[in-house]
Design a protein around this motif. Structure first.
Motif, PDB file in Angstrom:
ATOM      1  N   TYR A  23      27.289   5.980 -25.003  1.00 41.74           N
ATOM      2  CA  TYR A  23      26.311   6.033 -26.102  1.00 41.74           C
ATOM      3  C   TYR A  23      26.418   4.831 -27.046  1.00 41.74           C
ATOM      4  O   TYR A  23      25.701   4.774 -28.049  1.00 41.74           O
ATOM      5  N   VAL A  59      33.765   7.918 -30.883  1.00 41.45           N
ATOM      6  CA  VAL A  59      33.992   8.729 -32.097  1.00 41.45           C
ATOM      7  C   VAL A  59      35.426   9.260 -32.130  1.00 41.45           C
ATOM      8  O   VAL A  59      36.165   9.130 -31.155  1.00 41.45           O
ATOM      9  N   CYS A  84      32.561  13.071 -34.699  1.00 39.25           N
ATOM     10  CA  CYS A  84      31.637  13.964 -33.995  1.00 39.25           C
ATOM     11  C   CYS A  84      31.524  15.279 -34.767  1.00 39.25           C
ATOM     12  O   CYS A  84      32.521  15.988 -34.920  1.00 39.25           O
ATOM     13  N   PRO A  85      30.321  15.620 -35.248  1.00 31.83           N
ATOM     14  CA  PRO A  85      30.197  16.861 -36.030  1.00 31.83           C
ATOM     15  C   PRO A  85      30.537  18.107 -35.227  1.00 31.83           C
ATOM     16  O   PRO A  85      31.049  19.081 -35.778  1.00 31.83           O
ATOM     17  N   ASN A 112      35.609  17.638 -27.073  1.00 34.94           N
ATOM     18  CA  ASN A 112      34.974  17.387 -28.378  1.00 34.94           C
ATOM     19  C   ASN A 112      35.561  18.338 -29.427  1.00 34.94           C
ATOM     20  O   ASN A 112      34.882  19.201 -29.977  1.00 34.94           O
ATOM     21  N   CYS A 171      25.799  20.442 -30.636  1.00 31.36           N
ATOM     22  CA  CYS A 171      25.661  19.012 -30.927  1.00 31.36           C
ATOM     23  C   CYS A 171      24.300  18.795 -31.575  1.00 31.36           C
ATOM     24  O   CYS A 171      23.270  19.086 -30.946  1.00 31.36           O
ATOM     25  N   HIS A 174      21.861  16.633 -29.274  1.00 35.34           N
ATOM     26  CA  HIS A 174      21.308  17.278 -28.067  1.00 35.34           C
ATOM     27  C   HIS A 174      20.368  18.431 -28.392  1.00 35.34           C
ATOM     28  O   HIS A 174      19.548  18.823 -27.568  1.00 35.34           O
ATOM     29  N   GLU A 199      25.074  19.855 -22.999  1.00 33.89           N
ATOM     30  CA  GLU A 199      25.067  20.165 -24.438  1.00 33.89           C
ATOM     31  C   GLU A 199      23.651  20.529 -24.912  1.00 33.89           C
ATOM     32  O   GLU A 199      23.466  20.967 -26.042  1.00 33.89           O
ATOM     33  N   CYS A 259      22.703   9.571 -31.644  1.00 34.40           N
ATOM     34  CA  CYS A 259      23.890  10.129 -32.321  1.00 34.40           C
ATOM     35  C   CYS A 259      24.279   9.131 -33.406  1.00 34.40           C
ATOM     36  O   CYS A 259      24.799   8.051 -33.106  1.00 34.40           O
ATOM     37  N   ASN A 261      26.624   9.014 -35.401  1.00 33.69           N
ATOM     38  CA  ASN A 261      28.070   8.777 -35.470  1.00 33.69           C
ATOM     39  C   ASN A 261      28.484   7.709 -34.461  1.00 33.69           C
ATOM     40  O   ASN A 261      29.232   6.784 -34.781  1.00 33.69           O
ATOM     41  N   MET A 262      27.979   7.842 -33.246  1.00 34.18           N
ATOM     42  CA  MET A 262      28.283   6.840 -32.216  1.00 34.18           C
ATOM     43  C   MET A 262      27.746   5.469 -32.629  1.00 34.18           C
ATOM     44  O   MET A 262      28.347   4.439 -32.353  1.00 34.18           O
TER      45      MET A 262
HETATM   46 FE1  SF4 Z   1      29.298  14.602 -30.940  1.00 32.09          FE
HETATM   47 FE2  SF4 Z   1      27.480  12.647 -30.952  1.00 32.09          FE
HETATM   48 FE3  SF4 Z   1      28.406  13.602 -28.627  1.00 32.09          FE
HETATM   49 FE4  SF4 Z   1      26.826  15.074 -30.122  1.00 32.09          FE
HETATM   50  S1  SF4 Z   1      26.271  13.134 -29.149  1.00 32.09           S
HETATM   51  S2  SF4 Z   1      28.684  15.763 -29.154  1.00 32.09           S
HETATM   52  S3  SF4 Z   1      27.446  14.523 -32.185  1.00 32.09           S
HETATM   53  S4  SF4 Z   1      29.574  12.515 -30.184  1.00 32.09           S
END
Ligand code: SF4
Ligand code: 13P
Length: 303
Positions: A23, A59, A84-85, A112, A171, A174, A199, A259, A261-262
Motif C-alpha cells: 500500500y 504501519v 493501523c486503527p 494487525n 478496517c 476496506h 477485510e 489508507c 496511515n499507510m
Molecule cells: Fe490498517 Fe490501513 Fe490495513 Fe486498514 S488498510 S488494516 S487501516 S493498515
C-alpha cells in the motif's frame, strides 16, 4: 543529487534495507528492496542477516513484528504516527475479558494487532493464512480478532465456530467498498475478474472471483489469463499490479480507498528517518518473547 539518489547512497553507507508494504506510495515501492504483504514482510524481516538497519515503510504493527522477529536489528518507521486503527481496536483487557468466558478456547490474532495483544494469543495469522492457521488447531471453537470480516471469512471456509473479538473490529479503508460499485463496474467491464481482500464486508466478499491477501492478489493476477481486474483493496496495490502486468487492466472498485496511515510515509520522511536513525521501533523483551512465540508458531505451518 535527487532525493532517491540520496536514499540509495545512505542505504549503502548505513547498511540498511527498505521493506515496503503493497500500500506504500509508488515512489517508495520503487526504491524498496522488497515489497510485499504482511506475512511476506515479516518473513523478510525475520530472515534478514546482512543489514544492520531495517527501514520498515508501513504501519506500526508491521514494524513491531519485525522488531520482535529480529531483535538484533534497528527497525525504523519513516513516520512515527503511522498507526493501523484496526490494531488499536483490540486491547489486552478485552482479550482477558473474553478469556474469562472461554478459558479453554484458543485465541488467534490477526497480525494487525499491537505486540501487547499478540503476547496474549496462542498463534498469529495474516489474511494470507488465516484459514490454514485455524484449520491447524485441534479446536472447533476459537476466539479470533480483531477483524470481524476476516473472522466471518474464516468461519465460512473452515466451518468452525469463530468468535470475533471485539465483536465488530474493522478496517476503515476496506469498509469503503460497496457491492453496488462492483455491479456498476461489471456493467462496463463484464469480463473483469473481481479480487477482494477479506477485510472487506461479507457482501463484498460475495462479489469476488478471488479473495486473498495483497500479495496473493498479485500472484493471482500474474497467473490467470484474465486481462481485466476489479480490485477491492487499498489503492497502493494498483501500482504493483500494473508494473508486474503492463498489458493487463486494473480498476479500483472504489476510487478513494486510501489508507491515510499507510500514506503518511513519504520519501522525505523515509530519508530523514534513515539519516537521523529516528523513529526506532522496539518492544520490551517480556512482551516480545510471548508475541514471538505466537508469530513463530504461525511460521512453523508448512506454507
Ligand atoms: Fe490498517 Fe490501513 Fe490495513 Fe486498514 S488498510 S488494516 S487501516 S493498515
Ligand atoms: P495484507 O497482509 O494482505 O497485505 O494486508 C495487510 C493490511 O493491513 C490490509 O489492510
Amino acid at each position: 543529487m535527487t532525493l532517491i539518489d540520496k536514499i540509495i547512497k545512505l542505504k549503502k553507507e548505513k547498511n540498511a534495507v527498505i521493506l515496503a508494504h503493497n500500500y506504500q506510495r509508488p515512489e517508495i515501492q520503487d526504491i524498496a528492496d522488497y515489497v510485499g504483504d504482511s506475512i511476506g514482510l515479516s518473513r523478510k524481516a525475520m530472515e534478514e542477516k546482512e543489514a544492520e538497519i531495517i527501514v520498515f515503510s508501513a504501519v506500526d504493527f508491521m514494524a513491531e513484528s519485525a522488531a520482535i522477529l529480529n531483535p538484533d536489528k534497528k527497525v525504523l518507521l519513516p513516520t512515527l504516527g503511522a498507526r493501523c486503527p484496526m490494531a488499536q481496536m483490540l486491547t489486552v483487557d478485552e482479550i482477558k475479558r473474553w478469556k474469562v468466558h472461554y478459558p479453554l478456547v484458543p485465541v488467534i490474532l490477526y497480525v494487525n494487532t499491537l505486540a501487547s495483544a499478540k503476547a496474549y494469543c496462542d498463534i498469529c495469522c495474516t489474511s494470507a493464512n488465516a484459514v490454514e492457521v485455524v484449520n491447524s488447531l485441534d479446536a472447533e471453537t476459537v476466539l479470533f480478532g480483531p477483524d470481524h470480516n476476516l473472522a466471518e471469512y474464516v468461519q465460512r471456509k473452515t466451518g468452525k465456530t469463530i468468535i470475533p473479538i471485539p465483536e465488530r473490529g474493522f478496517c476503515p479503508t476496506h469498509l469503503l467498498f460497496q457491492p453496488e460499485d462492483v455491479q456498476v463496474l461489471k456493467m462496463k467491464y463484464p469480463d473483469a475478474v473481481v479480487m477482494v481482500h477479506p477485510e472487506c464486508s461479507v457482501e463484498m466478499q460475495n462479489t469476488a472471483d478471488f479473495i486473498g491477501s495483497t500479495s496473493q492478489m498479485c500472484r493471482y493476477a500474474r497467473k490467470t489469463n484474465a486481462e481485466k481486474f476489479i480490485v477491492a483493496t487499498e489503492e497502493g496495490i494498483i501500482h504493483r499490479l500494473r508494473k508486474e502486468n503492463p498489458r493487463k487492466q486494473f480498476i479500483l472498485a472504489y476510487e478513494d480507498a486510501i489508507c491515510p496511515n499507510m500514506k503518511l510515509n513519504t520519501l522525505e520522511r523515509l530519508y530523514m528517518a534513515l539519516k537521523k536513525e529516528k523513529h526506532g521501533v522496539s518492544v520490551p523483551e517480556p512482551i516480545a518473547k510471548k508475541a514471538r512465540k505466537a508469530l513463530e508458531r504461525m511460521f512453523e505451518l508448512k506454507s
